[in-house]
Design an enzyme around this catalytic site. Structure first.
Site, PDB file in Angstrom:
ATOM      1  N   LYS B 177       0.846  -1.193   0.000  1.00  0.00           N
ATOM      2  CA  LYS B 177       0.000   0.000   0.000  1.00  0.00           C
ATOM      3  C   LYS B 177       0.884   1.246   0.000  1.00  0.00           C
ATOM      4  O   LYS B 177       1.955   1.207   0.598  1.00  0.00           O
ATOM      5  CB  LYS B 177      -0.918   0.016   1.227  1.00  0.00           C
ATOM      6  CG  LYS B 177      -1.779  -1.220   1.414  1.00  0.00           C
ATOM      7  CD  LYS B 177      -2.978  -1.224   0.500  1.00  0.00           C
ATOM      8  CE  LYS B 177      -3.749  -2.550   0.664  1.00  0.00           C
ATOM      9  NZ  LYS B 177      -4.897  -2.665  -0.214  1.00  0.00           N
ATOM     10  N   LYS B 203       2.343  -8.871  -1.748  1.00  0.00           N
ATOM     11  CA  LYS B 203       1.440  -9.068  -2.882  1.00  0.00           C
ATOM     12  C   LYS B 203       1.187  -7.763  -3.614  1.00  0.00           C
ATOM     13  O   LYS B 203       0.985  -6.726  -2.998  1.00  0.00           O
ATOM     14  CB  LYS B 203       0.121  -9.615  -2.337  1.00  0.00           C
ATOM     15  CG  LYS B 203      -1.012  -9.635  -3.314  1.00  0.00           C
ATOM     16  CD  LYS B 203      -2.271 -10.170  -2.665  1.00  0.00           C
ATOM     17  CE  LYS B 203      -3.447 -10.024  -3.602  1.00  0.00           C
ATOM     18  NZ  LYS B 203      -3.797  -8.601  -3.834  1.00  0.00           N
ATOM     19  N   ASP B 205      -1.363  -5.500  -5.671  1.00  0.00           N
ATOM     20  CA  ASP B 205      -2.819  -5.432  -5.613  1.00  0.00           C
ATOM     21  C   ASP B 205      -3.393  -5.761  -6.988  1.00  0.00           C
ATOM     22  O   ASP B 205      -2.667  -5.850  -7.978  1.00  0.00           O
ATOM     23  CB  ASP B 205      -3.290  -4.075  -5.084  1.00  0.00           C
ATOM     24  CG  ASP B 205      -4.402  -4.273  -4.051  1.00  0.00           C
ATOM     25  OD1 ASP B 205      -5.187  -5.224  -4.204  1.00  0.00           O
ATOM     26  OD2 ASP B 205      -4.477  -3.490  -3.093  1.00  0.00           O
ATOM     27  N   GLU B 206      -4.715  -5.932  -7.032  1.00  0.00           N
ATOM     28  CA  GLU B 206      -5.336  -6.437  -8.261  1.00  0.00           C
ATOM     29  C   GLU B 206      -5.154  -5.464  -9.427  1.00  0.00           C
ATOM     30  O   GLU B 206      -5.065  -5.883 -10.582  1.00  0.00           O
ATOM     31  CB  GLU B 206      -6.820  -6.754  -8.032  1.00  0.00           C
ATOM     32  CG  GLU B 206      -7.757  -5.558  -7.881  1.00  0.00           C
ATOM     33  CD  GLU B 206      -7.742  -4.960  -6.483  1.00  0.00           C
ATOM     34  OE1 GLU B 206      -6.883  -5.358  -5.680  1.00  0.00           O
ATOM     35  OE2 GLU B 206      -8.587  -4.083  -6.210  1.00  0.00           O
ATOM     36  N   HIS B 295      -6.478 -13.340  -7.555  1.00  0.00           N
ATOM     37  CA  HIS B 295      -7.260 -12.325  -6.835  1.00  0.00           C
ATOM     38  C   HIS B 295      -8.651 -12.326  -7.442  1.00  0.00           C
ATOM     39  O   HIS B 295      -8.794 -12.266  -8.650  1.00  0.00           O
ATOM     40  CB  HIS B 295      -6.590 -10.951  -7.003  1.00  0.00           C
ATOM     41  CG  HIS B 295      -7.253  -9.892  -6.182  1.00  0.00           C
ATOM     42  ND1 HIS B 295      -6.648  -9.293  -5.114  1.00  0.00           N
ATOM     43  CD2 HIS B 295      -8.474  -9.340  -6.262  1.00  0.00           C
ATOM     44  CE1 HIS B 295      -7.469  -8.414  -4.574  1.00  0.00           C
ATOM     45  NE2 HIS B 295      -8.590  -8.415  -5.249  1.00  0.00           N
ATOM     46  N   LYS B 335     -12.974  -6.414   6.475  1.00  0.00           N
ATOM     47  CA  LYS B 335     -13.810  -5.324   5.961  1.00  0.00           C
ATOM     48  C   LYS B 335     -14.740  -5.735   4.829  1.00  0.00           C
ATOM     49  O   LYS B 335     -15.618  -4.984   4.449  1.00  0.00           O
ATOM     50  CB  LYS B 335     -12.902  -4.170   5.493  1.00  0.00           C
ATOM     51  CG  LYS B 335     -12.096  -4.488   4.223  1.00  0.00           C
ATOM     52  CD  LYS B 335     -11.264  -3.304   3.734  1.00  0.00           C
ATOM     53  CE  LYS B 335     -10.458  -3.711   2.514  1.00  0.00           C
ATOM     54  NZ  LYS B 335      -9.593  -2.650   2.010  1.00  0.00           N
TER      55      LYS B 335
END
Lengths: 140, 485
Positions: B177, B203, B205-206, B295, B335
């Site tokens: 992130k 990882k 992200d998508e 993902h 979440k």
């Protein structure tokens, strides 16, 4: 540095009482416990030396702990790990594996060599500093 | 509900014109599904005034051989074999106007080993059929004969663990992130800190592919520097999911080949690339000894609402056939959407050799996986170290726990965040194996572990009991009831 292979390397070294409980957990699950030792901690050194066969028929953790102590008497200056094998169909591999003995002196760690190749590519080689010496003469 | 409808036979069956689906052979209440049949359970929501049996027969028809009118060319075929047969329609408990329709399909309707072909039939035209308000594919029973036409996960849980030399605990990961905007050099910094601190994986992200701020080659090169440096710093095998998702198969193969050349143990794709691309990448991964992470980007557009779409449990089954090694399957406590009972069903589909019917987990059928490799579920999105006991209890140990914010957001930095998660995890596994009641003693176990690990104490102080308590939309329709033994 501290090599963090195995299930419990981020915790303080387990006491024999704690190890005994983990062994009993393995035995209660029907897994065979095995002891292995090495003085080559390379992350891809898969085949540590076996301390006898996996203990297929031991029902009490005390028997395994006796073997561990025997192994420590001979190879106490090396890494010893305890692994448990599950023979059930669909797994047939290790279920739990953790270090139960470390060299008494500081673990010197690994050298990372980089060989620059075409297109900014780099070939990496990881070598334990201790591996420069012959097996059996690396610690102590 | 007109369950008495009879199939018209003989010459009358093929008179030109329109005939009700339930009379054309798509409603066969006496039919006993064969061991080799594919069986689907659909949630059918007919338009007002439409008979549920007719609606269900129409679903069978429109997902197999039927068209809107009688055609004489049926008579050139073994039409009775090729007709999907609805054999049971039940009202959905507690949901007026909704019905579970059970439909059996002959194995010869499907091309072996092709998710694209399977789905083109089962979810092809039929979801837009006007007499239905809504339609949802709830579950599928895939016969062993069909399962065996797929290779399944390229690596599988057991071999992945053997390659990584990591056993007896969930694997730990983190998504880098912020997901957008970092340069390759800055991106690799996050990877290095997180892996050195104690995570097994980081990882992409998508939506990290190859954007103006970071070209894919740049990311791959810096990430592999980070992975190798972290391996040397810890003596452990490390990995980072390099996302090879791209516009074309040629691009994806190029990126995957480069990841291989750099020595990565894992590559990643997004669900949005499509079933055929996923199967191609699974074949590539199998050929190249690569773990393949998937993902599930986009799935909630059709999995989340119970009134229309495809249940995620079906997507999970297709992905186990298609051959990916990792799949995001929910956290329960994090979440994103995830009812505990429903999520358990997904995890069972990924990891078990045999799934018995469990209506309380949304599993409508027995499913035998015929020794296909196990698929590692991934729990990602809004989870932190303070939930470790719940995560382990709910999700078990064959799972990747991904703490993105819960690693990178640590007050003392990324490596400290990673260490906190790893210590919390190892302490919880140790306690569970010792026979302690981790659900109730969890907070105490964490507190005790934090005494010798300051980063864990800081993580617990920072996130305390942050939870995302919202009602789930995708919940089971059946609750377990006590029965006499």
């Amino acid at each position: 540095m501290r090599i963090t292979q195995g299930t419990f390397s981020f915790l303080p070294d387990l006491t024999d009482e704690q190890i005994t409980k983990q062994v009993q957990y393995c035995i209660d699950n029907g897994w065979a416990v095995n002891l292995e030792f090495t003085d080559d901690p390379h992350p891809r050194n898969t085949y540590w030396e076996m301390w006898g066969h996996p203990m297929f028929d031991i029902e009490d953790a005390a028997g395994v702990m006796m073997e561990l102590n025997e192994c420590r008497k001979v190879y106490g200056d090396r890494y010893i790990r305890l692994s448990a094998f599950d023979a059930s169909h669909g797994w047939e591999s290790v279920k739990l594996s953790f270090i139960v003995n470390r060299p008494s002196e500081e673990e010197p760690g690994f050298r990372l060599d980089r060989q620059e190749a075409a297109g900014r590519n780099i070939r990496y080689t990881t070598s334990p500093y201790v591996a420069a010496k012959p097996e059996g003469q690396r610690y102590g | 509900m007109d369950t008495e409808a009879k199939t018209v036979t003989g010459k009358d069956r093929y008179k030109s014109g329109v005939m009700e689906y339930k009379k054309m052979g798509y409603w066969e209440p006496d039919y006993e599904p064969k061991d080799t049949d594919v069986i689907c359970c659909f949630r059918v929501i007919p338009q007002d005034g439409v008979d549920p049996v007719e609606a269900s027969a129409a679903v069978a028809g429109e997902s197999s051989t039927a068209t809107w009118t009688v055609v004489w060319t049926d008579r050139l075929t073994a039409a009775e074999k090729y007709r999907a047969k609805c054999y049971r329609v039940d009202p959905v408990p507690g949901a007026e106007g909704q019905y579970f329709a059970y439909i059996a399909y002959d194995l010869d309707l499907f091309e072996p080993g092709s998710i694209a072909n399977l789905t083109a039939s089962i979810i092809g035209n039929v979801f837009g059929f006007k007499p239905l308000k809504g339609l949802r594919l709830e579950d599928m029973r895939l016969p062993t004969a069909y399962v065996k036409t797929f290779n399944g996960p390229a690596t599988g849980i057991v071999v992945e663990r053997e390659r990584l030399d990591k056993f007896g605990r969930p694997l730990l990961g983190a998504t880098v992130k912020p997901k957008l905007g970092l340069s390759g050099r800055n991106y690799g910094r996050v990877v290095y800190e997180a892996l050195k601190g104690g995570l097994d994986f980081t990882k992409d992200d998508e939506n990290i592919n190859s954007q103006p701020f970071m070209h894919w080659r740049e990311r791959f090169l810096y990430c592999m520097e980070a992975v190798n440096k972290a391996q040397a710093a810890t003596g452990e095998v490390k990995g980072t999911y390099l996302n090879v998702t791209a516009a074309t198969m040629e691009d994806m193969y190029e990126r995957a080949e480069f990841a291989k050349e750099l020595g990565s143990v894992i590559v990643m794709i997004d669900l949005v690339i499509g079933y055929t691309a996923i199967q191609s990448m699974a074949n590539w991964a199998r050929k190249n000894d690569m773990v393949l992470h998937l993902h599930r980007a986009g799935h909630s557009t059709y999995t989340r609402q119970k009134t229309h779409g495809v249940s995620f449990r079906v997507i999970a089954k297709w992905m186990r056939l298609a051959g990916v090694d990792h799949i995001h399957a929910g956290t329960v406590v994090g979440k994103l959407e995830g009812d505990p009972a429903t999520t358990k069903g997904y995890y069972d589909i990924c990891r078990e050799e045999f799934n018995p019917q469990k209506l309380e987990n949304g599993l409508f059928f027995d499913q035998n996986w015929a020794s296909l490799n196990k698929l590692m579920p991934v729990a990602s999105g809004g989870i932190h170290a303070g939930q470790m006991h719940q995560l382990l209890d709910l999700l078990g140990e064959d799972v990747v726990l991904q703490f993105g914010g819960g690693t990178i957001g640590h007050p003392m930095g990324i490596a400290a965040g990673a260490t906190a998660n790893r210590v919390a995890l190892e302490a919880m596994i140790l306690a569970r194996n010792e026979g302690r009641d981790i659900v109730n003693e969890g907070p105490d176990i964490l507190k005790a572990a934090a005494k010798s690990c300051q980063p864990l104490q800081q993580a617990l102080d920072t996130w305390k009991d942050v939870t995302f308590n919202y009602a789930s939309t995708d919940t089971p329709d059946f609750v377990p009831t006590a029965t006499a033994a």
